[in-house]
Design a protein around this motif. Structure first.
Motif, PDB file in Angstrom:
ATOM      1  N   UNK A  57      51.145  -6.114  70.385  1.00 36.95           N
ATOM      2  CA  UNK A  57      49.778  -5.072  69.299  1.00 36.95           C
ATOM      3  C   UNK A  57      49.156  -4.520  70.506  1.00 36.95           C
ATOM      4  N   UNK A  58      49.087  -3.216  69.644  1.00 40.81           N
ATOM      5  CA  UNK A  58      48.579  -2.425  70.632  1.00 40.81           C
ATOM      6  C   UNK A  58      47.718  -1.541  69.883  1.00 40.81           C
ATOM      7  N   UNK A  59      47.140  -0.903  70.626  1.00 41.06           N
ATOM      8  CA  UNK A  59      45.392  -0.461  70.279  1.00 41.06           C
ATOM      9  C   UNK A  59      45.142   0.509  71.510  1.00 41.06           C
ATOM     10  N   UNK A  60      43.902   1.419  71.165  1.00 44.70           N
ATOM     11  CA  UNK A  60      43.776   2.065  72.364  1.00 44.70           C
ATOM     12  C   UNK A  60      42.470   1.743  72.554  1.00 44.70           C
ATOM     13  N   UNK A  61      42.336   2.029  74.223  1.00 47.38           N
ATOM     14  CA  UNK A  61      41.217   2.056  74.802  1.00 47.38           C
ATOM     15  C   UNK A  61      41.218   0.215  76.085  1.00 47.38           C
ATOM     16  N   UNK A  62      40.240   0.067  76.684  1.00 41.36           N
ATOM     17  CA  UNK A  62      40.316  -1.481  77.500  1.00 41.36           C
ATOM     18  C   UNK A  62      40.345  -2.359  77.177  1.00 41.36           C
ATOM     19  N   UNK A  63      40.173  -2.027  75.913  1.00 41.50           N
ATOM     20  CA  UNK A  63      39.650  -3.836  75.339  1.00 41.50           C
ATOM     21  C   UNK A  63      39.668  -3.588  74.119  1.00 41.50           C
ATOM     22  N   UNK A  64      39.435  -5.354  73.332  1.00 38.37           N
ATOM     23  CA  UNK A  64      39.749  -4.827  71.776  1.00 38.37           C
ATOM     24  C   UNK A  64      38.813  -5.996  71.582  1.00 38.37           C
ATOM     25  N   UNK A  95      41.412 -20.194  78.382  1.00 39.58           N
ATOM     26  CA  UNK A  95      40.189 -19.863  78.023  1.00 39.58           C
ATOM     27  C   UNK A  95      40.392 -20.226  76.273  1.00 39.58           C
ATOM     28  N   UNK A  96      39.995 -20.407  75.605  1.00 40.91           N
ATOM     29  CA  UNK A  96      39.618 -19.827  74.280  1.00 40.91           C
ATOM     30  C   UNK A  96      38.537 -19.155  73.409  1.00 40.91           C
ATOM     31  N   UNK A  97      38.851 -18.275  73.414  1.00 35.71           N
ATOM     32  CA  UNK A  97      37.853 -16.822  72.165  1.00 35.71           C
ATOM     33  C   UNK A  97      37.481 -17.426  71.180  1.00 35.71           C
ATOM     34  N   UNK A  98      35.654 -18.000  71.138  1.00 42.02           N
ATOM     35  CA  UNK A  98      35.701 -18.423  70.692  1.00 42.02           C
ATOM     36  C   UNK A  98      34.692 -17.175  69.343  1.00 42.02           C
ATOM     37  N   UNK A  99      34.408 -16.290  70.005  1.00 44.69           N
ATOM     38  CA  UNK A  99      33.113 -15.261  69.687  1.00 44.69           C
ATOM     39  C   UNK A  99      33.417 -14.378  68.984  1.00 44.69           C
ATOM     40  N   UNK A 100      33.655 -13.714  67.905  1.00 39.95           N
ATOM     41  CA  UNK A 100      34.390 -12.768  67.005  1.00 39.95           C
ATOM     42  C   UNK A 100      34.019 -11.173  67.936  1.00 39.95           C
ATOM     43  N   UNK A 101      32.694 -11.521  69.016  1.00 36.94           N
ATOM     44  CA  UNK A 101      32.937 -10.201  68.971  1.00 36.94           C
ATOM     45  C   UNK A 101      32.552 -10.155  70.267  1.00 36.94           C
ATOM     46  N   UNK A 102      33.478 -10.794  71.156  1.00 35.72           N
ATOM     47  CA  UNK A 102      33.829 -11.349  72.363  1.00 35.72           C
ATOM     48  C   UNK A 102      35.339  -9.979  72.863  1.00 35.72           C
ATOM     49  N   UNK A 103      35.281  -9.429  73.745  1.00 32.32           N
ATOM     50  CA  UNK A 103      36.503  -8.635  74.133  1.00 32.32           C
ATOM     51  C   UNK A 103      37.614  -8.878  75.062  1.00 32.32           C
ATOM     52  N   UNK A 104      38.492  -8.597  74.475  1.00 36.89           N
ATOM     53  CA  UNK A 104      39.349  -8.905  74.834  1.00 36.89           C
ATOM     54  C   UNK A 104      39.970  -7.721  75.617  1.00 36.89           C
ATOM     55  N   UNK A 105      40.318  -8.023  77.685  1.00 34.68           N
ATOM     56  CA  UNK A 105      41.414  -6.961  78.376  1.00 34.68           C
ATOM     57  C   UNK A 105      42.626  -6.522  77.911  1.00 34.68           C
ATOM     58  N   UNK A 106      42.807  -5.641  77.930  1.00 29.73           N
ATOM     59  CA  UNK A 106      44.796  -5.100  77.709  1.00 29.73           C
ATOM     60  C   UNK A 106      45.330  -5.786  78.188  1.00 29.73           C
ATOM     61  N   UNK A 107      46.351  -5.378  78.447  1.00 30.25           N
ATOM     62  CA  UNK A 107      47.424  -6.320  79.032  1.00 30.25           C
ATOM     63  C   UNK A 107      47.532  -7.026  79.759  1.00 30.25           C
TER      64      UNK A 107
END
Length: 142
Positions: A57-64, A95-107
């Motif tokens: 999945x591609x996106x712009x920025x450092x995190x999504x 680690x499970x990501x549960x918060x929809x507003x959590x920022x996932x780092x790139x790469x």
């Protein structure tokens, strides 16, 4: 008789290096001695738990944001939000990501699992099976 290789027209366009003076003439010319950089695309490698290969999945920025990552994965995999939700966890740290507003780092790499929209429901009744004593011995049957 040996044949000599045909002369090439030079390196492929992706391998060519720009002429040292050509950088200032391009549209992204240097401003006050600082070169303007084009925005780079970031990516996250994901795979469903049951698959062997990763997709990107591609996106712009450092995190999504997690909710945006889920939307992109659902769009790529043609999943409907009404049918299921996605459980996303880090492939290395688990680690499970549960918060929809959590920022996932790139790469990074993530593991995706499809879960029902309302989450996993517990069974309404739980049965406990106990063995009956053996008639001849008076002990529990094994």
């Amino acid at each position: 008789m040996l044949l000599a290789p045909a002369p090439s027209a030079g390196p492929s366009p992706s391998c060519r290096r720009p002429h040292p003076g050509a950088e200032a003439a391009t549209p992204s010319a240097a401003v006050d001695g600082i070169a303007a950089q084009a925005p780079t695309m970031s990516c996250i490698h994901y795979k469903f738990f049951s698959k062997l290969d990763y997709d990107i999945v591609t996106f712009k920025g450092l995190h999504i944001a997690l909710r945006d990552l889920k939307r992109q994965i659902m769009a790529r995999e043609k999943l409907k939000a009404a049918n299921c939700d996605l459980q996303i966890s880090n492939a290395q740290s688990k680690e499970e990501y549960t918060d929809d507003h959590a920022l996932i780092p790139r790469n990074i790499s993530v593991i995706v699992r499809r879960i029902p929209v309302g989450g996993v429901k517990a069974a309404s009744k739980t049965y406990v099976m106990t063995p009956e004593p053996h008639k001849a011995l008076g002990t529990a049957f094994r």
